[in-house]
Structure formats: structure tokens, C-alpha cells
Motif scaffolding. Sequence first.
Motif, PDB file in Angstrom:
ATOM      1  N   LEU A  11      43.916  35.424  11.531  1.00  0.00           N
ATOM      2  CA  LEU A  11      44.610  36.640  11.940  1.00  0.00           C
ATOM      3  C   LEU A  11      45.934  36.240  12.577  1.00  0.00           C
ATOM      4  O   LEU A  11      45.963  35.384  13.463  1.00  0.00           O
ATOM      5  N   ILE A  21      48.218  40.743  15.017  1.00  0.00           N
ATOM      6  CA  ILE A  21      46.991  41.463  14.690  1.00  0.00           C
ATOM      7  C   ILE A  21      45.971  41.245  15.801  1.00  0.00           C
ATOM      8  O   ILE A  21      45.723  40.118  16.226  1.00  0.00           O
ATOM      9  N   ILE A  33      48.216  46.695  14.232  1.00  0.00           N
ATOM     10  CA  ILE A  33      47.159  46.348  13.279  1.00  0.00           C
ATOM     11  C   ILE A  33      45.961  45.850  14.076  1.00  0.00           C
ATOM     12  O   ILE A  33      46.088  44.941  14.901  1.00  0.00           O
ATOM     13  N   ARG A  34      44.805  46.447  13.807  1.00  0.00           N
ATOM     14  CA  ARG A  34      43.599  46.036  14.531  1.00  0.00           C
ATOM     15  C   ARG A  34      42.445  45.891  13.557  1.00  0.00           C
ATOM     16  O   ARG A  34      42.164  46.798  12.770  1.00  0.00           O
ATOM     17  N   CYS A  35      41.796  44.751  13.608  1.00  0.00           N
ATOM     18  CA  CYS A  35      40.607  44.497  12.792  1.00  0.00           C
ATOM     19  C   CYS A  35      39.385  44.987  13.559  1.00  0.00           C
ATOM     20  O   CYS A  35      39.116  44.500  14.664  1.00  0.00           O
ATOM     21  N   TYR A  60      40.275  47.365   8.730  1.00  0.00           N
ATOM     22  CA  TYR A  60      41.433  47.408   9.634  1.00  0.00           C
ATOM     23  C   TYR A  60      41.810  48.840   9.945  1.00  0.00           C
ATOM     24  O   TYR A  60      41.630  49.751   9.114  1.00  0.00           O
ATOM     25  N   ARG A  63      36.772  42.988   5.309  1.00  0.00           N
ATOM     26  CA  ARG A  63      37.260  43.302   6.653  1.00  0.00           C
ATOM     27  C   ARG A  63      37.756  44.738   6.680  1.00  0.00           C
ATOM     28  O   ARG A  63      38.268  45.244   5.683  1.00  0.00           O
ATOM     29  N   GLU A  84      48.913  39.343   6.760  1.00  0.00           N
ATOM     30  CA  GLU A  84      49.716  40.243   7.588  1.00  0.00           C
ATOM     31  C   GLU A  84      50.807  40.946   6.789  1.00  0.00           C
ATOM     32  O   GLU A  84      50.960  42.174   6.877  1.00  0.00           O
TER      33      GLU A  84
END
Length: 315
Positions: A97, A101, A255-257, A128, A126, A232
Motif C-alpha cells: 500500500l 493509502i 483512499i482507504r482499504c 477500497y 481487496r 495507487e
Amino acid sequence: MQHLYTSEKAFKLLNGVVCLYKPSGVSLRSCRHNLLLKLCKDLNSLEVRPPEDRVVITGDTTKELKVNIEPSYADNILVVGPRYQSEDFKCIWATHLASRISGVIIMGINSGTKMVYQLDHNYPIRTYHLHGQLGLMTKNMFIDGKVVEKGRYDFIKRENVDKLMSTIQASSQKKMFELAGVDSQSQTAYELAEKGLIRPSTNKEPLIYGINCIKLELPNFVLEVNIINEYENYLLSLVHEIGLKLRCSATCTAIRCIRYSAFNIEQALLNKHWNLEYILKNMKECNAMYKKLYKLPSFLTNTSFLIQKNKRIST
């Protein structure tokens, strides 16, 4: 921690995978460094083994020698440093990441490095949350870049966004079958989809399994994307492309996982909980979940609905 009387027992338990929350603006190397530093600090605070002594033999070799037991400086904490140091651990992360992120990361500690390797090479999905802002375009497609364009966004409606999401998902479904080498309208494609999610044979081809706009409050919006082999710049360009297709400009603001395979954000430990007690509890839960994943016919869980959703959109 009361049942861990010695640091040796605690160290032997540090074998497996842990689910952590990486904050934005911090690299994975920094996360790894901070994690190991805190583990070493906690281990050294427990009862450690005493320094080993050395045997010293002195005297004339033609006569009776004297055997003395003296402290060994080679094993003295004041000389060689603390008992546990970062170099004593093997620790790697699963999917990389970028620093901008935030979200879920999976770390493998000691024997858990093999588990992370196997996990990553099964190409898990994944999820996001992509936060974007309409009416704004920057040079690097992120909010911290130089602004190059501003425009209107008040004409954008919810139905236009939902229609675009369906189009992107349908085209991604077609690409999914193209990578498998079958026609998306054939019986072979149907039988292939029945077996589970279709994944690319390499980790170089990003593939979207599901995309949905979960929040739209002009000019801000949030997309939930189920994807594989992402990076990214691809996620940034996805937000940028959505803005162009809506005849507007768009820039990614965050951006968040939130999910890595079956590991979700609710399991992820915050930075303040990166200590020995919480890490051991989290590792026990994650190791149990890891074993369950490999007992299933498909490595991923709770994602079969994506194929069914794609079928409805394509028809």
C-alpha cells in the motif's frame, strides 16, 4: 499478559499473521519498523534469561590449573544491547500500500511470512473506499497536487453516477472473461463463473469485480471498489476517468482499504494497540481465520454475489 511469565514463551507465540491499520502518510516500512520496536520493548520488559557466565582456566600448565566462573561480557546486556532487537524478527507485509493509502494491512511475523506469501499468491480481492471531489482537477490526480482545472458539477445526478458504475462493472466483467480466453456469452463462461471468481493468471492486470457509489453529496462522493492487482496510480486514474465520463473533472481526496480477502477493518489494530498483548490476541484470531480460508473451495469468502451481480448487469 499474566500467563506470559518469560519473554521466551511470548516470543515463541509470535508466529503467524496480524491485521493492522495503516494510517495515511505513513509508509509500510515505517509501520514495520514501529511494530517491531514496540514488540521488542514489551518482550524486554518481561522476565528475560540471565547473562551466561564463562569458564576461565588460569595457572601454570605444568601444575594444577584453576577453574573460575566469571561474568561474560559477550552476553552482557550493557555490552551487546537488549535481549530482543528488530533483527531477531522476520516480518513482511502482503500487498503493498502506498503511503497515501490508509487501511487494512496484513503482516506476517516469523513463520507467518510463509502464510503471507501464500495469501498474496492466491490473488485475494481487496475492497477500497475511494473519496473524490467533483469540479476539481489536479496535476497528480490527488488533492495535494497543483490545481489545473475547476468546473461545474451541479448538473450531475445520482442516476447518472449509478448508470456509469454499472457500465464500468459490465466492461470489467467482459474483460474478466477475455483474460480467461472465453466468450462472455458462451456456456463455457457460465460454467466457469459457477466455479467461483475468475482471477487473472498474473498480478500485473488490475481487474474490478464490483464498483458502487455509496455516498454522493455534491461535490464529494465515495466509491466502494472490489478489485484485484490494483496500485495507487490505477485507483487515482479511476476517479479521474469517472469525472471525465460524467463530463466533469474529479480528484481523489482519500483512499482507504477496508477489506483484504476475509480480513476487514474491524479486526485491524490501531497504532496505539500495537503492543505484545493485543498483537498476540489478534494473531490468534487471524491464524484461525487463515486456516478456515484454506478449507473452503474458494479462497475468498462473501464475494460470490459479485459474479451474480455482474450477470444481472450484463443481461
